[in-house]
Design a protein around this motif. Structure first.
Motif, PDB file in Angstrom:
ATOM      1  N   MET A 155      40.542  56.752 -39.769  1.00  0.00           N
ATOM      2  CA  MET A 155      39.627  56.359 -40.836  1.00  0.00           C
ATOM      3  C   MET A 155      38.292  55.912 -40.265  1.00  0.00           C
ATOM      4  N   SER A 156      37.159  56.379 -40.831  1.00  0.00           N
ATOM      5  CA  SER A 156      35.834  55.963 -40.401  1.00  0.00           C
ATOM      6  C   SER A 156      35.594  54.512 -40.807  1.00  0.00           C
ATOM      7  N   MET A 157      34.576  53.914 -40.203  1.00  0.00           N
ATOM      8  CA  MET A 157      34.269  52.521 -40.511  1.00  0.00           C
ATOM      9  C   MET A 157      33.864  52.394 -41.975  1.00  0.00           C
ATOM     10  N   PRO A 158      34.447  51.469 -42.696  1.00  0.00           N
ATOM     11  CA  PRO A 158      34.124  51.318 -44.121  1.00  0.00           C
ATOM     12  C   PRO A 158      32.733  50.738 -44.315  1.00  0.00           C
ATOM     13  N   LYS A 159      32.143  51.033 -45.473  1.00  0.00           N
ATOM     14  CA  LYS A 159      30.860  50.428 -45.807  1.00  0.00           C
ATOM     15  C   LYS A 159      31.033  48.993 -46.293  1.00  0.00           C
ATOM     16  N   VAL A 160      32.166  48.742 -46.959  1.00  0.00           N
ATOM     17  CA  VAL A 160      32.398  47.434 -47.578  1.00  0.00           C
ATOM     18  C   VAL A 160      33.759  46.890 -47.177  1.00  0.00           C
ATOM     19  N   SER A 161      33.794  45.617 -46.833  1.00  0.00           N
ATOM     20  CA  SER A 161      35.049  44.897 -46.635  1.00  0.00           C
ATOM     21  C   SER A 161      35.163  43.870 -47.764  1.00  0.00           C
ATOM     22  N   VAL A 162      36.168  44.037 -48.619  1.00  0.00           N
ATOM     23  CA  VAL A 162      36.393  43.084 -49.709  1.00  0.00           C
ATOM     24  C   VAL A 162      37.430  42.074 -49.251  1.00  0.00           C
ATOM     25  N   VAL A 163      37.076  40.800 -49.302  1.00  0.00           N
ATOM     26  CA  VAL A 163      37.960  39.733 -48.846  1.00  0.00           C
ATOM     27  C   VAL A 163      38.452  38.933 -50.049  1.00  0.00           C
ATOM     28  N   ILE A 164      39.764  38.874 -50.215  1.00  0.00           N
ATOM     29  CA  ILE A 164      40.377  38.001 -51.222  1.00  0.00           C
ATOM     30  C   ILE A 164      41.131  36.910 -50.483  1.00  0.00           C
ATOM     31  N   CYS A 165      40.696  35.680 -50.645  1.00  0.00           N
ATOM     32  CA  CYS A 165      41.413  34.538 -50.079  1.00  0.00           C
ATOM     33  C   CYS A 165      42.291  33.955 -51.177  1.00  0.00           C
ATOM     34  N   THR A 166      43.551  33.730 -50.859  1.00  0.00           N
ATOM     35  CA  THR A 166      44.472  33.301 -51.913  1.00  0.00           C
ATOM     36  C   THR A 166      45.327  32.120 -51.487  1.00  0.00           C
ATOM     37  N   TYR A 167      45.627  31.282 -52.481  1.00  0.00           N
ATOM     38  CA  TYR A 167      46.523  30.149 -52.273  1.00  0.00           C
ATOM     39  C   TYR A 167      47.274  29.887 -53.571  1.00  0.00           C
TER      40      TYR A 167
ATOM     41  N   ILE B 128      29.037  45.488 -45.189  1.00  0.00           N
ATOM     42  CA  ILE B 128      28.914  44.530 -46.285  1.00  0.00           C
ATOM     43  C   ILE B 128      30.240  43.787 -46.413  1.00  0.00           C
ATOM     44  N   VAL B 129      30.181  42.472 -46.559  1.00  0.00           N
ATOM     45  CA  VAL B 129      31.378  41.669 -46.794  1.00  0.00           C
ATOM     46  C   VAL B 129      31.282  41.101 -48.203  1.00  0.00           C
ATOM     47  N   SER B 130      32.288  41.387 -49.016  1.00  0.00           N
ATOM     48  CA  SER B 130      32.298  40.955 -50.413  1.00  0.00           C
ATOM     49  C   SER B 130      33.473  40.029 -50.654  1.00  0.00           C
ATOM     50  N   PHE B 131      33.208  38.876 -51.253  1.00  0.00           N
ATOM     51  CA  PHE B 131      34.254  37.898 -51.554  1.00  0.00           C
ATOM     52  C   PHE B 131      34.528  37.899 -53.054  1.00  0.00           C
ATOM     53  N   ILE B 132      35.796  38.048 -53.401  1.00  0.00           N
ATOM     54  CA  ILE B 132      36.237  38.005 -54.790  1.00  0.00           C
ATOM     55  C   ILE B 132      37.420  37.051 -54.874  1.00  0.00           C
ATOM     56  N   ASP B 133      37.427  36.183 -55.868  1.00  0.00           N
ATOM     57  CA  ASP B 133      38.513  35.210 -56.010  1.00  0.00           C
ATOM     58  C   ASP B 133      39.835  35.892 -56.329  1.00  0.00           C
ATOM     59  N   ASP B 134      40.913  35.185 -56.044  1.00  0.00           N
ATOM     60  CA  ASP B 134      42.248  35.738 -56.278  1.00  0.00           C
ATOM     61  C   ASP B 134      42.649  35.714 -57.746  1.00  0.00           C
ATOM     62  N   ASP B 135      41.800  35.164 -58.604  1.00  0.00           N
ATOM     63  CA  ASP B 135      42.034  35.226 -60.051  1.00  0.00           C
ATOM     64  C   ASP B 135      40.870  35.925 -60.751  1.00  0.00           C
ATOM     65  N   ALA B 136      40.146  36.759 -59.996  1.00  0.00           N
ATOM     66  CA  ALA B 136      39.032  37.536 -60.549  1.00  0.00           C
ATOM     67  C   ALA B 136      39.405  39.015 -60.549  1.00  0.00           C
ATOM     68  N   ILE B 137      38.990  39.716 -61.590  1.00  0.00           N
ATOM     69  CA  ILE B 137      39.323  41.129 -61.754  1.00  0.00           C
ATOM     70  C   ILE B 137      38.034  41.935 -61.763  1.00  0.00           C
ATOM     71  N   ALA B 138      37.837  42.730 -60.720  1.00  0.00           N
ATOM     72  CA  ALA B 138      36.612  43.511 -60.587  1.00  0.00           C
ATOM     73  C   ALA B 138      36.618  44.704 -61.537  1.00  0.00           C
ATOM     74  N   LYS B 139      35.445  45.027 -62.078  1.00  0.00           N
ATOM     75  CA  LYS B 139      35.304  46.225 -62.892  1.00  0.00           C
ATOM     76  C   LYS B 139      35.521  47.464 -62.018  1.00  0.00           C
ATOM     77  N   PRO B 140      35.942  48.582 -62.611  1.00  0.00           N
ATOM     78  CA  PRO B 140      36.289  49.777 -61.816  1.00  0.00           C
ATOM     79  C   PRO B 140      35.177  50.309 -60.923  1.00  0.00           C
ATOM     80  N   ASP B 141      33.914  50.088 -61.294  1.00  0.00           N
ATOM     81  CA  ASP B 141      32.806  50.612 -60.493  1.00  0.00           C
ATOM     82  C   ASP B 141      32.193  49.551 -59.581  1.00  0.00           C
TER      83      ASP B 141
END
Length: 306
Positions: free
Chosen positions: A1-13, A90-103
């Motif tokens: 796999m090539s290097m991704p453009k975006v890394s999405v990080v979900i931190c959860t507890y 790009i590093v993107s942070f999204i909460d573990d109770d957040a739901i991203a839109k499809p796009d």
């Protein structure tokens, strides 16, 4: 796999009831699966979240999903672990109770491609109340449920900040400005905050551009437990306490300046609250006054319960 453009990080507890929705929303993005990776950082969950995450990963090849257990307790530690693992530009942070839109991912990639001078961007965070909106909610109190909606236009932010449920930045800013301060941010059930504002303050001092993109949209699940007076009191006290800790590093002048600002805001909240009460909306008025009182309590008392 090539290097991704975006890394999405979900931190959860301990979010076993919601983590699946967050993961599914990111797996089912419209973006090319080669363009992003998903990094799930488990901060010592004890409620079955770990097993739920591992089950979610079975049979998933694309996008690339990685699991990491961060044993140092605290959201800042977890986010910093995600940064260390991130391979995307790009590093993107999204909460573990957040739901991203499809796009979401596609919009994020296009934003940074078309805004070469941008270092960070935040988007809309819209509360999704599981049991209806409380009667005390008003336009003045929506930040206690982490709502962010700065309008329908893409804008460069001046004094405002993105929220942690939906914030993204170029990976290289962490080398230049450092990562999240472990002395700030939530630790287990402790509702300390301020780590996001602290990082964005460093970027602002470095003359970096922080933007708002309304098309970057997540729904944020709000349970009934987050709307109780006890939780909101602790949350607001945490806001005040983290602001005090953050400003103490700048010296006595900064601490006392904020102390006076809080007094002015407290007086303003009393007047605004009384206005709502006189208009026949006592719940809204009382909450406006309580929120600023609790923030002030957290700022002034280092030993207060948060």
């Amino acid at each position: 796999m090539s290097m991704p453009k975006v890394s999405v990080v979900i931190c959860t507890y301990n979010r076993v009831q919601h983590i699946q929705k967050s993961i599914d929303a990111l797996i089912q993005q419209t973006a090319d699966k080669q363009n992003y990776e998903l990094i799930i950082v488990d901060n010592n969950s004890t409620d079955g979240t770990t097993q739920k995450i591992l089950e979610s990963m079975i049979g998933i090849v694309s996008p690339n999903i990685r699991y990491h257990k961060e044993e140092k307790q605290g959201l800042s530690h977890a986010r910093n672990a995600g940064i260390a693992l991130a391979q995307g530009h790009i590093v993107s942070f999204i909460d573990d109770d957040a739901i991203a839109k499809p796009d979401f991912i596609q919009v994020l990639i296009l934003f940074f491609e078309s805004h070469s001078s941008a270092s960070a961007v935040g988007g809309r965070v819209i509360p999704m109340f599981l049991n209806g909106e409380p009667e005390w909610m008003s336009s003045w109190t929506r930040k206690v449920v982490s709502e962010i909606d700065f309008g329908s236009e893409t804008i460069l932010l001046d004094k405002r900040y993105p929220f942690g449920a939906n914030m993204s930045m170029r990976n290289n800013i962490f080398t230049k400005y450092g990562v999240f301060d472990p002395n700030l941010g939530r630790t287990g059930k402790n509702l300390m905050g301020g780590e996001e504002k602290d990082l964005f303050d460093r970027l602002r001092k470095g003359k970096e551009e922080i933007w708002y993109e309304p098309k970057l949209y997540v729904d944020h699940i709000i349970e009934e437990s987050r709307l109780t007076q006890e939780f909101i009191m602790r949350f607001c006290r945490g806001v005040g306490r983290s602001e005090r800790v953050r400003l103490e590093e700048r010296g006595v002048y900064a601490v006392w300046k904020k102390y006076l600002v809080n007094k002015v805001k407290r007086a303003g909240s009393l007047m605004l609250g009384l206005k709502y009460i006189s208009a026949g909306q006592p719940a809204k008025g009382k909450m406006i006054m309580d929120i600023m009182r609790w923030i002030e309590e957290g700022y002034n008392n280092p030993n207060i319960n948060i």
